[in-house]
Design a protein around this motif. Structure first.
Motif, short mmCIF file in Angstrom:
data_model
loop_
_atom_site.label_atom_id
_atom_site.label_comp_id
_atom_site.label_asym_id
_atom_site.label_seq_id
_atom_site.Cartn_x
_atom_site.Cartn_y
_atom_site.Cartn_z
N ASN A 177 0.84 -1.04 -0.18
CA ASN A 177 0.11 0.02 -0.01
C ASN A 177 0.82 1.29 0.14
OD1 ASN A 177 -1.48 2.08 1.81
ND2 ASN A 177 -3.15 1.18 0.58
N VAL A 178 1.90 1.26 0.74
CA VAL A 178 2.68 2.47 0.96
C VAL A 178 3.28 2.70 -0.40
CG1 VAL A 178 4.78 3.33 2.16
CG2 VAL A 178 2.98 2.28 3.53
N GLY A 179 4.16 1.72 -0.92
CA GLY A 179 4.76 1.94 -2.19
C GLY A 179 3.88 2.25 -3.33
N LEU A 180 2.72 1.99 -3.51
CA LEU A 180 1.65 2.19 -4.46
C LEU A 180 1.17 3.71 -4.27
CD1 LEU A 180 -0.18 -1.28 -5.06
CD2 LEU A 180 1.47 -0.16 -6.71
N ILE A 185 2.62 5.97 -2.63
CA ILE A 185 3.35 7.08 -2.80
C ILE A 185 3.59 7.33 -4.25
CG2 ILE A 185 5.77 7.68 -2.71
CD1 ILE A 185 5.87 6.21 0.14
N TYR A 186 3.40 6.39 -4.98
CA TYR A 186 3.47 6.78 -6.40
C TYR A 186 1.91 7.23 -6.84
CZ TYR A 186 3.29 6.04 -11.36
OH TYR A 186 3.28 6.09 -12.73
N LYS A 187 0.88 6.94 -6.48
CA LYS A 187 -0.22 7.71 -6.63
C LYS A 187 -0.25 9.11 -6.12
CE LYS A 187 -3.39 7.83 -3.98
NZ LYS A 187 -4.04 8.83 -3.20
N ASP A 188 0.34 9.35 -4.78
CA ASP A 188 0.33 10.84 -4.57
C ASP A 188 1.16 11.67 -5.46
OD1 ASP A 188 -1.52 10.60 -2.52
OD2 ASP A 188 -0.15 9.72 -0.97
N GLN A 189 2.16 10.94 -5.57
CA GLN A 189 3.23 11.89 -6.34
C GLN A 189 2.74 12.30 -7.81
OE1 GLN A 189 6.84 9.51 -7.28
NE2 GLN A 189 7.94 11.38 -8.51
N VAL A 190 1.67 11.51 -8.40
CA VAL A 190 1.09 11.83 -9.52
C VAL A 190 -0.01 12.91 -9.15
CG1 VAL A 190 -0.10 10.81 -11.70
CG2 VAL A 190 1.96 9.70 -10.59
N TYR A 191 -0.85 12.60 -8.05
CA TYR A 191 -1.76 13.36 -7.97
C TYR A 191 -1.43 14.78 -7.58
CZ TYR A 191 -6.17 10.34 -7.90
OH TYR A 191 -7.17 9.87 -8.53
N VAL A 192 -0.36 14.97 -6.53
CA VAL A 192 0.09 16.27 -6.29
C VAL A 192 0.51 17.06 -7.50
CG1 VAL A 192 0.65 15.57 -4.06
CG2 VAL A 192 2.14 15.53 -5.64
N LEU A 200 1.14 17.09 2.67
CA LEU A 200 0.84 18.10 1.36
C LEU A 200 1.42 19.41 1.83
CD1 LEU A 200 -2.80 16.91 0.90
CD2 LEU A 200 -1.14 16.32 -0.32
N ASP A 201 1.06 20.14 2.74
CA ASP A 201 1.63 21.55 3.04
C ASP A 201 3.04 21.54 2.85
OD1 ASP A 201 1.06 24.11 3.95
OD2 ASP A 201 2.28 23.85 5.20
N PRO A 259 10.50 14.44 3.47
CA PRO A 259 9.61 14.39 4.60
C PRO A 259 8.32 14.39 4.20
CG PRO A 259 11.23 16.39 4.67
CD PRO A 259 11.49 15.65 3.29
N SER A 260 7.86 14.64 3.21
CA SER A 260 6.31 14.41 2.65
C SER A 260 6.14 12.93 2.39
CB SER A 260 5.98 15.04 1.33
OG SER A 260 6.14 16.50 1.42
N TYR A 261 7.19 12.35 1.86
CA TYR A 261 7.11 10.69 1.76
C TYR A 261 7.08 9.90 3.01
CZ TYR A 261 8.35 10.20 -3.14
OH TYR A 261 8.34 10.24 -4.70
N ALA A 262 7.71 10.44 3.86
CA ALA A 262 8.01 9.72 5.30
C ALA A 262 6.47 9.92 6.05
CB ALA A 262 8.98 10.45 6.22
#
Length: 328
Positions: free
Chosen positions: A176-179, A181-188, A269-270, A204-207
């Motif tokens: 879940n974390v790996g997928l 993080i990839y999804k959030d990277q694309v979404y942001v 996100l911030d 820090p955002s990844y963590a």
């Protein structure tokens, strides 16, 4: 004349005198009688057979019955659950991203996405944001299902067995974390601040995103099997006929944990939206933004997580159980 014959000693005998000693009685000594060869062989074979049976009892026999079909059931149940929840979760995730970045308000973003879903459903259902959500939750469900199948196979348990140990938490969290993080990277990058080139997501955002997802995974996959029996014991007989304690836990636990994971999500996100360069953004300013959006974002994430791990988790669990019962 004196007779000397009486005074003379008797002549010595020609043979030596023998002193008779007491008779010696022989003491019987027990002599071991060897057992017949056939009896020894039979005993040895019996001992070996007992040792083999004990070893087989200690090492459970693997349950490999219909293993290929069981893995197919894992894939089918995961895909079924993910396809049901992907459209609505993609809409909610987009609205949270746009609201946090200031690109749009939460309500306006939701209205725009729902209007797009109703007017052009095919374009929405086969869009990249929906495909990313399908990948995220389909991969998470499949990892949990495959681990349950591996556990039931190696421990010789029925195919319907559902585990709740550390190995399941670690495997599901990693997927879940790996997928995610990839999804959030694309979404942001797709729904982040407008008018600027997409930036790489910082560590820090990844963590923070990783910690957020670990909390959600633990509440979604490990807590319900443990909390479900406790809830069932406290439900009335009439209520248990309508809903099981595990189903209640499957909805309640992931939703409740969002009160703690949402601030972590907003902070990550911030940090991405307002990168700190030479102390330009203080921690008090970041926490002020988190507090401002905490309640509304928590409500949105609860509405997001109930379909994701409540509805989706229940559908995945029940579809898999039904398929495994037919294969057993």
């Amino acid at each position: 004349m004196r007779d000397d014959t009486s005074s003379k000693a008797a002549p010595a005998p020609d043979f030596p005198l023998q002193v008779q000693s007491p008779a010696l009685v022989p003491i019987p000594i027990p002599v071991p009688i060897p057992a017949p060869a056939s009896t020894t062989t039979t005993t040895t074979n019996t001992n070996k057979q007992a040792a083999v049976e004990m070893s087989s009892n200690l090492t459970p026999k693997w349950n490999t019955e219909n293993l290929g079909l069981r893995l197919g059931a894992d894939i089918a149940s995961a895909a079924c659950a993910a396809s049901m929840i992907a459209p609505i979760i993609s809409i909610i995730d987009r609205s949270i991203m746009e609201n946090t970045s200031g690109r749009n308000t939460l309500s306006a973003s939701l209205k725009t996405s729902l209007r797009h879903l109703l007017s052009r459903p095919h374009a929405m259902l086969f869009s990249r944001p929906v495909a990313l959500i399908f990948m995220l939750y389909g991969g998470t469900y499949l990892t949990a299902n495959a681990l349950d199948t591996a556990s039931s196979t190696m421990r010789g348990r029925p195919a319907t067995t559902v585990s709740s140990g550390t190995d399941k938490f670690v495997a599901s969290s990693a997927a879940n974390v790996g997928l995610c993080i990839y999804k959030d990277q694309v979404y942001v990058r797709m729904f982040g601040p407008a008018g600027g080139a997409p930036r790489p997501v910082s560590m820090p955002s990844y963590a923070l995103f990783t910690l957020r997802d670990c909390l959600t995974i633990f509440a979604s996959f490990n807590v319900p099997p443990l909390l479900g029996p406790v809830i069932s014991d406290r439900l009335s007989a009439e209520m248990r006929r309508r809903v099981s304690g595990e189903t209640v836990a499957q909805f309640a636990a992931p939703a409740f944990v969002q009160l703690f994971s949402t601030p972590i999500h907003l902070l990550g996100l911030d940090i991405y939206n307002r990168p700190s360069t030479a102390g330009s953004v203080s921690w008090s300013e970041r926490w002020a933004l988190v507090r401002k959006n905490w309640l509304v974002s928590s409500a949105a994430r609860i509405c997001r997580i109930v379909p994701a791990f409540g509805v989706g988790g229940t559908v995945n669990m029940k579809v898999r159980r039904n398929l495994m019962e037919k294969l057993s």
